[in-house]
Scaffold this motif. Structure first.
Motif, PDB file in Angstrom:
ATOM      1  N   ASP A   1       0.530  -1.295  -0.075  1.00  0.00           N
ATOM      2  CA  ASP A   1       0.587  -0.079  -0.389  1.00  0.00           C
ATOM      3  C   ASP A   1       0.990   0.789   0.400  1.00  0.00           C
ATOM      4  OD1 ASP A   1      -2.705  -1.002   1.929  1.00  0.00           O
ATOM      5  OD2 ASP A   1      -2.197  -1.379   0.178  1.00  0.00           O
ATOM      6  N   LEU A   2       2.020   1.260   0.460  1.00  0.00           N
ATOM      7  CA  LEU A   2       2.602   2.756   0.090  1.00  0.00           C
ATOM      8  C   LEU A   2       2.960   2.795  -1.303  1.00  0.00           C
ATOM      9  CD1 LEU A   2       4.566   3.719   2.494  1.00  0.00           C
ATOM     10  CD2 LEU A   2       6.392   2.451   1.120  1.00  0.00           C
ATOM     11  N   ILE A   3       2.631   4.338  -1.027  1.00  0.00           N
ATOM     12  CA  ILE A   3       2.927   5.300  -2.087  1.00  0.00           C
ATOM     13  C   ILE A   3       3.958   5.678  -2.654  1.00  0.00           C
ATOM     14  CG2 ILE A   3       1.448   7.232  -3.562  1.00  0.00           C
ATOM     15  CD1 ILE A   3      -0.578   6.439  -1.595  1.00  0.00           C
ATOM     16  N   ILE A   4       4.463   5.265  -3.808  1.00  0.00           N
ATOM     17  CA  ILE A   4       5.993   6.009  -3.805  1.00  0.00           C
ATOM     18  C   ILE A   4       5.876   7.115  -5.179  1.00  0.00           C
ATOM     19  CG2 ILE A   4       8.327   5.747  -4.388  1.00  0.00           C
ATOM     20  CD1 ILE A   4       8.162   2.989  -3.589  1.00  0.00           C
ATOM     21  N   ALA A   5       5.745   8.214  -4.813  1.00  0.00           N
ATOM     22  CA  ALA A   5       5.745  10.393  -5.511  1.00  0.00           C
ATOM     23  C   ALA A   5       6.088  10.455  -5.546  1.00  0.00           C
ATOM     24  CB  ALA A   5       4.218  10.302  -5.190  1.00  0.00           C
ATOM     25  N   SER A   6       7.267  11.044  -6.447  1.00  0.00           N
ATOM     26  CA  SER A   6       8.884  11.541  -7.576  1.00  0.00           C
ATOM     27  C   SER A   6       9.615  10.779  -5.415  1.00  0.00           C
ATOM     28  CB  SER A   6       7.988  13.153  -7.294  1.00  0.00           C
ATOM     29  OG  SER A   6       7.555  12.871  -7.980  1.00  0.00           O
ATOM     30  N   GLY A   7       9.831   8.579  -5.681  1.00  0.00           N
ATOM     31  CA  GLY A   7      10.445   8.831  -4.671  1.00  0.00           C
ATOM     32  C   GLY A   7      10.392   9.392  -3.758  1.00  0.00           C
ATOM     33  N   TYR A   8       9.316  10.599  -2.700  1.00  0.00           N
ATOM     34  CA  TYR A   8       8.860  10.102  -1.595  1.00  0.00           C
ATOM     35  C   TYR A   8       7.846   8.881  -1.081  1.00  0.00           C
ATOM     36  CZ  TYR A   8      10.663  14.705  -1.735  1.00  0.00           C
ATOM     37  OH  TYR A   8      12.109  15.604  -1.720  1.00  0.00           O
ATOM     38  N   ASN A   9       8.240   8.537  -0.365  1.00  0.00           N
ATOM     39  CA  ASN A   9       6.701   7.572   0.088  1.00  0.00           C
ATOM     40  C   ASN A   9       5.619   8.668   1.017  1.00  0.00           C
ATOM     41  OD1 ASN A   9       8.423   5.270  -0.576  1.00  0.00           O
ATOM     42  ND2 ASN A   9       9.511   5.274   1.117  1.00  0.00           N
ATOM     43  N   VAL A  10       5.251   7.899   0.684  1.00  0.00           N
ATOM     44  CA  VAL A  10       3.721   8.730   1.259  1.00  0.00           C
ATOM     45  C   VAL A  10       3.134   7.532   1.465  1.00  0.00           C
ATOM     46  CG1 VAL A  10       1.707  10.042   1.035  1.00  0.00           C
ATOM     47  CG2 VAL A  10       3.502  10.270  -0.609  1.00  0.00           C
ATOM     48  N   VAL A  11       2.507   7.275   3.237  1.00  0.00           N
ATOM     49  CA  VAL A  11       1.566   6.499   3.427  1.00  0.00           C
ATOM     50  C   VAL A  11       0.269   6.666   3.525  1.00  0.00           C
ATOM     51  CG1 VAL A  11       1.963   4.901   6.568  1.00  0.00           C
ATOM     52  CG2 VAL A  11       4.066   6.408   5.779  1.00  0.00           C
ATOM     53  N   PRO A  12      -0.421   5.652   3.131  1.00  0.00           N
ATOM     54  CA  PRO A  12      -1.685   5.723   2.877  1.00  0.00           C
ATOM     55  C   PRO A  12      -2.992   6.589   4.334  1.00  0.00           C
ATOM     56  CG  PRO A  12      -0.965   4.111   1.660  1.00  0.00           C
ATOM     57  CD  PRO A  12      -0.611   4.318   2.805  1.00  0.00           C
ATOM     58  N   ARG A  13      -2.221   5.440   5.288  1.00  0.00           N
ATOM     59  CA  ARG A  13      -3.089   5.899   6.538  1.00  0.00           C
ATOM     60  C   ARG A  13      -2.774   7.434   7.518  1.00  0.00           C
ATOM     61  NH1 ARG A  13      -2.695   1.508  12.274  1.00  0.00           N
ATOM     62  NH2 ARG A  13      -4.088   3.425  13.762  1.00  0.00           N
ATOM     63  N   GLU A  14      -1.747   7.722   6.740  1.00  0.00           N
ATOM     64  CA  GLU A  14      -1.433   9.411   7.751  1.00  0.00           C
ATOM     65  C   GLU A  14      -2.252  10.261   7.464  1.00  0.00           C
ATOM     66  OE1 GLU A  14       3.085  10.528   6.955  1.00  0.00           O
ATOM     67  OE2 GLU A  14       2.447  12.180   8.099  1.00  0.00           O
ATOM     68  N   VAL A  15      -2.744  10.258   5.484  1.00  0.00           N
ATOM     69  CA  VAL A  15      -3.524  10.910   5.135  1.00  0.00           C
ATOM     70  C   VAL A  15      -4.679  10.412   5.139  1.00  0.00           C
ATOM     71  CG1 VAL A  15      -4.081  11.917   2.738  1.00  0.00           C
ATOM     72  CG2 VAL A  15      -1.567  10.856   3.029  1.00  0.00           C
ATOM     73  N   GLU A  16      -4.814  10.040   5.475  1.00  0.00           N
ATOM     74  CA  GLU A  16      -6.102   9.312   5.739  1.00  0.00           C
ATOM     75  C   GLU A  16      -6.794   9.592   7.309  1.00  0.00           C
ATOM     76  OE1 GLU A  16      -6.710   4.973   5.482  1.00  0.00           O
ATOM     77  OE2 GLU A  16      -7.043   5.086   3.251  1.00  0.00           O
ATOM     78  N   GLU A  17      -5.732   9.329   8.454  1.00  0.00           N
ATOM     79  CA  GLU A  17      -6.253  10.372   9.348  1.00  0.00           C
ATOM     80  C   GLU A  17      -6.675  11.899   8.947  1.00  0.00           C
ATOM     81  OE1 GLU A  17      -6.894   9.153  12.524  1.00  0.00           O
ATOM     82  OE2 GLU A  17      -5.292   6.718  12.579  1.00  0.00           O
ATOM     83  N   VAL A  18      -5.349  12.497   8.372  1.00  0.00           N
ATOM     84  CA  VAL A  18      -6.176  13.413   8.188  1.00  0.00           C
ATOM     85  C   VAL A  18      -7.308  13.962   7.324  1.00  0.00           C
ATOM     86  CG1 VAL A  18      -5.112  15.648   7.440  1.00  0.00           C
ATOM     87  CG2 VAL A  18      -3.585  14.289   8.109  1.00  0.00           C
ATOM     88  N   LEU A  19      -7.974  12.891   6.885  1.00  0.00           N
ATOM     89  CA  LEU A  19      -9.289  13.282   6.236  1.00  0.00           C
ATOM     90  C   LEU A  19      -9.835  12.727   7.236  1.00  0.00           C
ATOM     91  CD1 LEU A  19      -8.461  11.648   2.926  1.00  0.00           C
ATOM     92  CD2 LEU A  19      -8.855  13.787   2.795  1.00  0.00           C
ATOM     93  N   PHE A  20      -9.286  12.393   8.220  1.00  0.00           N
ATOM     94  CA  PHE A  20     -10.950  11.791   9.405  1.00  0.00           C
ATOM     95  C   PHE A  20     -11.219  13.203  10.049  1.00  0.00           C
ATOM     96  CE2 PHE A  20     -13.258   7.721   8.881  1.00  0.00           C
ATOM     97  CZ  PHE A  20     -12.348   7.225   8.356  1.00  0.00           C
TER      98      PHE A  20
END
Length: 596
Positions: free
Chosen positions: A471-490
């Motif tokens: 599930d790890l997102i690698i965008a332009s070489g940066y690792n993005v954790v979906p759960r972290e973004v989801e917590e902010v959206l919640f």
């Protein structure tokens, strides 16, 4: 002598570091409760509440449940089912599921849990892979089986209906409604087709004499198939007896014989089966069954009227209760403890649910391959925000390097270091059914189960999931954790549910996309959501796209299926490319472009 694990210091008083696992067959849990609490209601199904205090419901005492499961064991023996052969259960949550489950165990069979929503193709794979010789299912599901039965080893089909345990006239009234929904169907008689209620009437409560050993496989639990073709975790008597006995002391205010456990999570899923059904039976409590976990209004009524004390669930269930427009009309204060699993539990969801019920809602963690529970936050002790909690008794969790060293071993990491979570304990499965190569990939030579989850442990022994590897997102070489973004959206006051996935992007490799379900009556724009995220996240983590939806794709236990969201995007992009190739004068969105 090594130091004791640091997490033991944070156990609640009375919770042991290790437990003694009785060498008994799993069905002995029912036998013992029937001896201790013969007249207590073991299973109660509530379909609907009526005026004047009436209800469409059915119930079995422990004595009745023990006897009926004995009768079913005798029936299977009479149909030629031998110890070690597989019996599939394709049922929603019903009293019949509990009868068939324990009856199959008493007959020495291996249970195959089958999702009732499976298509014929999915059903064929599971039945053929398991080699099931018999199946118990609703009559309304039979046509799906009929299409593929010749490609399987199924010889005996046992049919039942939701209304079969109801008394007259409710059986007739409910039957008409269920028939209209396609859950009841007329199946032509045949030598291989039987009715469950008729088998139970015809056979005496004299099960065959079998020898069931602790390490015998008794359940094939198919994984969700998110990483390929579904495969079956082989769970033994020891695995499941252990996990139930590991959970009992975790609920430090447990009252044997008095608990009322809500059976809303599907029993065909290992979480609902162990933490719901088996836990209730082991405590001598009443398992209050709700066949449709999506009917939040009905669940509110059940908690209110049946005085539910323990409610295992998933975040989506608690979210639905928190946001139900009529939640204040019900008294939910009977709820003492809830163990949440299947997905990350947002802090806001837990806080609001506890305000409503005055009970405790804590996050736990597990896998089909670990029967399933491996960790949980203390229910009445110290919880950590965002943590899956502490390893339960007789369990160790280690954080190890993502790659093995030259000796083939994985290096155990220290507090704060991120690596793969591995589980050590008696609940770890025997392996995957008929897949020794797959087994070798997840169970190492020490017997540790590699979860595929990336996590870390803090200084006090609390564990945290960083995310699944896949599930790890690698965008332009940066690792993005979906759960972290989801917590902010919640955290956004208008957001009811949210999921984040990495979708293909020609410039960034992957880009972050958010899928958002708004609360009823709310409206928002993409710019509004992205602006909120920019306030709380580094720029590379902010979703580049936001899609508003009425619902998110989920598994039967409420886990958001990110893979389906990603697959939708891939198909959409492929269609756009195909359209562009067919008409080069238009871009992927169908707009005219300049040509020379």
């Amino acid at each position: 002598m090594s130091n004791p694990p640091r997490w033991l210091e944070h156990y609640e008083p009375g919770v042991p570091a290790t437990i003694e696992i009785p060498s008994i067959p799993l069905y002995q849990l029912l036998v013992e409760s029937a001896f201790r609490f013969p007249n207590h209601v073991a299973v109660k199904m509530v379909l609907k509440y009526l005026p004047l205090g009436l209800a469409i419901q059915s119930a079995y005492t422990y004595r009745q449940l023990h006897e009926l499961s004995d009768r079913f064991a005798a029936a299977l023996h009479g149909l030629g089912i031998q110890p070690g052969e597989r019996v599939a259960l394709m049922l929603p949550n019903l009293p019949q599921y509990v009868v068939a489950y324990f009856g199959a165990l008493k007959a020495g069979a291996i249970i195959v849990n089958v999702n009732p929503t499976y298509t014929p193709r999915e059903l064929q794979h599971q039945l053929a892979d398991s080699g099931a010789r018999a199946i118990v299912m609703l009559s309304g599901f039979y046509q799906r089986l009929a299409q593929i039965r010749e490609q399987t080893q199924v010889e005996q089909v046992i049919l039942t209906d939701v209304s079969d345990t109801l008394s007259w006239p409710f059986r007739h009234l409910a039957g008409r409604q269920l028939r209209a929904k396609g859950l009841i169907a007329d199946v032509p008689p045949a030598p291989h087709i039987h009715r469950l209620d008729e088998l139970l009437q015809r056979h005496e409560a004299t099960p065959p004499t079998i020898q069931s050993n602790p390490d015998d496989v008794i359940l094939l639990q198919y994984t969700g198939g998110t990483t390929g073709v579904p495969k079956a975790a082989m769970l033994t008597n020891r695995n499941l007896v252990s996990n139930v006995h590991q959970l009992l002391p975790w609920f430090t205010r447990l009252e044997p014989g008095n608990e009322r456990v809500l059976g809303a999570l599907p029993f065909f899923h290992v979480y609902g089966m162990t933490v719901g059904m088996l836990f209730a039976v082991a405590t001598g409590g009443t398992l209050v069954i709700v066949p449709d976990p999506r009917d939040t209004q009905h669940i509110l009524e059940v908690i209110h009227r049946e005085k539910i004390s323990i409610y295992p669930g998933v975040p989506a269930m608690y979210t639905a209760i928190n946001n139900h427009p009529r939640v204040k009309e019900y008294d939910l204060r009977s709820v003492k403890a809830c163990l949440s699993g299947g997905a990350a539990l947002p802090v806001e969801v837990a806080t609001r649910f506890e305000e409503i019920t005055q009970g405790r809602l804590v996050e736990g963690y597990g896998l089909s391959e670990s029967s399933p529970v491996a960790a949980a936050n203390p229910i009445y002790g110290q919880r950590r925000v965002g943590s899956i909690g502490l390893p339960i008794p007789s369990t160790a969790i280690h954080v190890v390097s993502l790659e093995p060293d030259e000796t083939g071993d994985y290096r155990v990491l220290g507090p704060g270091e991120e690596g793969e979570l591995v589980i050590e304990g008696p609940q770890v499965m025997k392996g995957y059914w008929n897949r020794p190569d797959e087994t070798a990939l997840v169970i190492d030579r020490r017997g540790w189960l590699h979860t595929g989850d990336i996590g870390k442990m803090d200084e006090d022994g609390y564990f945290y999931i960083v995310d699944r590897k896949k599930d790890l997102i690698i965008a332009s070489g940066y690792n993005v954790v979906p759960r972290e973004v989801e917590e902010v959206l919640f955290m956004h006051p208008k957001v009811l549910e949210a999921a984040v996935a990495g979708i293909p992007d020609p410039k960034r490799g992957e880009t972050v996309k958010a899928y958002v379900v708004l609360k009823p009556g709310e409206s928002a724009t993409e710019d509004e959501i992205r602006a909120f995220c920019r306030e709380n996240l580094a720029p590379y983590k902010v979703p580049t796209q936001v899609e508003f939806r009425s619902e998110l794709p989920k598994s039967q236990v409420g886990k958001v299926l990110r893979r389906l969201l990603v697959e939708e995007e891939r198909q959409k992009q492929a269609a756009q490319k195909a359209a562009q190739s067919a008409n080069p004068s238009e871009d992927g969105q169908g707009r005219k472009v300049a040509t020379k």
